[in-house]
Write a protein that holds these residues in place. Structure first.
Motif, PDB file in Angstrom:
ATOM      1  N   SER A 160       3.130  -8.027   3.240  1.00 59.43           N
ATOM      2  CA  SER A 160       1.806  -7.663   2.724  1.00 59.43           C
ATOM      3  C   SER A 160       0.697  -8.298   3.560  1.00 59.43           C
ATOM      4  CB  SER A 160       1.672  -8.089   1.258  1.00 59.43           C
ATOM      5  OG  SER A 160       1.847  -9.483   1.119  1.00 59.43           O
ATOM      6  N   SER A 161       0.910  -9.554   4.010  1.00 58.49           N
ATOM      7  CA  SER A 161      -0.087 -10.205   4.868  1.00 58.49           C
ATOM      8  C   SER A 161      -0.195  -9.489   6.209  1.00 58.49           C
ATOM      9  CB  SER A 161       0.284 -11.672   5.095  1.00 58.49           C
ATOM     10  OG  SER A 161       0.216 -12.400   3.896  1.00 58.49           O
ATOM     11  N   ARG A 163       0.284  -6.334   6.752  1.00 56.94           N
ATOM     12  CA  ARG A 163      -0.495  -5.107   6.523  1.00 56.94           C
ATOM     13  C   ARG A 163      -1.988  -5.419   6.442  1.00 56.94           C
ATOM     14  NH1 ARG A 163       3.966  -3.925   3.105  1.00 56.94           N
ATOM     15  NH2 ARG A 163       2.839  -4.717   1.283  1.00 56.94           N
ATOM     16  N   SER A 164      -2.329  -6.529   5.774  1.00 62.40           N
ATOM     17  CA  SER A 164      -3.743  -6.907   5.639  1.00 62.40           C
ATOM     18  C   SER A 164      -4.356  -7.248   6.987  1.00 62.40           C
ATOM     19  CB  SER A 164      -3.879  -8.102   4.687  1.00 62.40           C
ATOM     20  OG  SER A 164      -3.442  -7.771   3.396  1.00 62.40           O
ATOM     21  N   TYR A 165      -3.620  -8.019   7.799  1.00 60.43           N
ATOM     22  CA  TYR A 165      -4.130  -8.380   9.121  1.00 60.43           C
ATOM     23  C   TYR A 165      -4.314  -7.139   9.995  1.00 60.43           C
ATOM     24  CZ  TYR A 165      -3.573 -13.426   8.438  1.00 60.43           C
ATOM     25  OH  TYR A 165      -3.694 -14.714   8.002  1.00 60.43           O
ATOM     26  N   LYS A 166      -3.407  -6.188   9.866  1.00 57.67           N
ATOM     27  CA  LYS A 166      -3.536  -4.955  10.650  1.00 57.67           C
ATOM     28  C   LYS A 166      -4.758  -4.152  10.210  1.00 57.67           C
ATOM     29  CE  LYS A 166       1.207  -3.991  12.135  1.00 57.67           C
ATOM     30  NZ  LYS A 166       2.341  -3.050  12.019  1.00 57.67           N
ATOM     31  N   LYS A 167      -5.028  -4.199   8.920  1.00 61.18           N
ATOM     32  CA  LYS A 167      -6.171  -3.463   8.388  1.00 61.18           C
ATOM     33  C   LYS A 167      -7.482  -4.051   8.913  1.00 61.18           C
ATOM     34  CE  LYS A 167      -5.632  -2.156   4.192  1.00 61.18           C
ATOM     35  NZ  LYS A 167      -5.549  -2.144   2.699  1.00 61.18           N
ATOM     36  N   PHE A 168      -7.493  -5.391   9.058  1.00 61.99           N
ATOM     37  CA  PHE A 168      -8.676  -6.079   9.593  1.00 61.99           C
ATOM     38  C   PHE A 168      -8.282  -6.743  10.910  1.00 61.99           C
ATOM     39  CE2 PHE A 168      -8.978  -6.028   4.957  1.00 61.99           C
ATOM     40  CZ  PHE A 168     -10.203  -5.399   4.773  1.00 61.99           C
ATOM     41  N   ALA A 169      -7.932  -5.904  11.870  1.00 69.87           N
ATOM     42  CA  ALA A 169      -7.342  -6.375  13.127  1.00 69.87           C
ATOM     43  C   ALA A 169      -8.257  -7.320  13.895  1.00 69.87           C
ATOM     44  CB  ALA A 169      -6.965  -5.177  13.997  1.00 69.87           C
TER      45      ALA A 169
END
Length: 428
Positions: A160-161, A163-169
């Motif tokens: 999940s982390s 995915r979050s980092y990818k969303k706010f690359a």
């Protein structure tokens, strides 16, 4: 632009949150001790450039214990070095204050540039070490602009982390940019960090260094003294269950299970060790309301025998308690809000351990146990039945204890290797 937006958001948060800080100070909540220090009202150690200085940041109890293990290894390599530990929680500070190889400790302030900048201005460390995942943008870049290398140890990255980092690359890239090296817990986490764009030569699979720690091992006389201080007689420990790091709802589970098992095991001793000290009174109030006979460890007097339900309402006693128990029930895993704690802790003493279905906070430990067929996992509804069977089967207890201990043994050397790599990098 990202820095400006980030600092604006942190500032707005602190302004909106200021009434909460005021209430904490007036009402004396559990966060009262940390409120002013985290706002920057605290002193810091002064720099001493004649000695290597390491700044280790941890969040709470488990990470701070890792910080203590790292500190001991650094001191073994260089007895003259200085080591300071920052934490976020009050319980983390309590642990840090007892670490023998740490030269000082303080609260990590909120992540505003003027607050984090003071740390580096006063301490001037040679390296910053982050235990696990508490990364803060201003703090890390405060080190970067001073050419202070940063290391993340015992690192993990959940799906999940990721995915979050990818969303706010862009933010993720800035956050990880100051890091010189990542010591990750497993191959799975290494692959996820690579997917984040971290270079392979910056990643080392060190294993989980929580398993390469030095928990207290009591001698026979120390064990007897500890049992005596709790009002426990040897005869009461033939069937002794340790509920470690309990959270809301799990003490009720311990009570219910105790009442069911007591019929078949008259000498059953149940010991409850709540995770957070601010819940000690609540747990005891619940037991009192239920009509259960119980004792509080802090109120045991000389030659007083404890009731067959005992609440250990003091910090730093869990690992000692596991040594006197028959079975360790590692809590936080029976509630979906926590996702478990380190359910291998009883394995340091070759004790069998049981844990619940919620393990999302400890994927590394869960994977290790699954691969080694270690531990016994069950639901709340199954707990009393599984414990009944396990209490009747000493051979099964021995097998579970041994399988967990093998995992602990395999992790030995992780701390030494981590410290060795950091020292070599600093020496150039």
């Amino acid at each position: 632009m990202t820095f400006i937006l980030y600092n604006a958001l942190v500032s707005v948060f602190l302004i909106l949150y200021s009434p909460v800080h005021i209430i904490r100070l007036i009402m004396g909540s559990k966060y009262r001790e940390s409120t002013l220090p985290r706002l920057g009202f605290q002193s810091y150690p002064k720099a001493d450039k004649s000695k290597k200085t390491y700044l280790i940041h941890s969040v709470s109890v488990g990470e701070t214990q890792v910080a203590g293990t790292l500190a001991s290894e650094f001191k073994a390599e260089d007895p003259n070095c200085r080591i300071f530990v920052s934490t976020v929680t009050e319980t983390g500070q309590a642990v840090a204050s007892k670490l023998k190889d740490v030269d000082g400790h303080f609260y990590l302030p909120y992540d505003l540039w003027p607050l984090t900048n003071k740390i580096f201005k006063y301490i001037q460390p040679d390296a910053v070490i982050i235990v696990e995942n508490d990364l803060w943008l201003n703090y890390l870049h405060g080190a970067k602009v001073r050419d202070i290398p940063c290391y993340q140890v015992n690192a993990k990255l959940s799906a999940s982390s990721l995915r979050s980092y990818k969303k706010f690359a862009k933010f993720g890239q800035l956050l990880f940019e100051p890091m010189h090296h990542f010591f990750v817990q497993s191959e799975t986490f290494r692959e996820r960090f690579e997917e984040m764009g971290i270079a392979k030569d910056k990643l080392t699979v060190s294993g989980n260094i929580k398993l390469d720690s030095n928990p207290p091992f009591l001698s026979e006389s120390e064990l007897n003294d500890f049992k005596s201080s709790l009002g426990l007689q040897d005869t009461s420990l033939n069937h002794c269950l340790i509920y470690g790091s309990t959270h809301a709802g799990e003490e009720e589970l311990a009570l219910e299970t105790h009442n069911k098992l007591k019929k078949n095991f008259p000498e059953l001793q149940t010991i409850i060790v709540p995770r957070h000290p601010e819940r000690f009174d609540k747990v005891c109030a619940m037991l009192e309301k239920s009509g259960a006979k119980f004792s509080r460890a802090s109120q045991i007097r000389d030659d007083q025998a404890a009731e067959d339900i005992l609440v250990i309402d003091m910090m730093g006693a869990l690992m000692k308690a596991y040594q006197i128990g028959t079975i360790g029930i590692v809590c936080g895993s029976f509630t979906g809000k926590v996702g478990s704690h380190n359910f291998l802790e009883p394995s340091f003493y070759k004790k069998p351990f049981v844990f619940g279905p919620h393990t999302y906070s400890q994927p590394g430990f869960y994977q290790l146990c699954k691969q080694a067929n270690a531990g016994l996992q069950c639901t709340m509804e199954e707990l009393s039945e599984e414990l009944d069977k396990l209490l009747r089967d000493p051979q099964k207890q021995l097998e579970i204890g041994e399988s967990g201990y093998k995992i602990i043994s395999a992790a030995k050397g992780a701390v030494h290797h981590t410290v060795e790599v950091i020292i070599k990098e600093l020496e150039g």
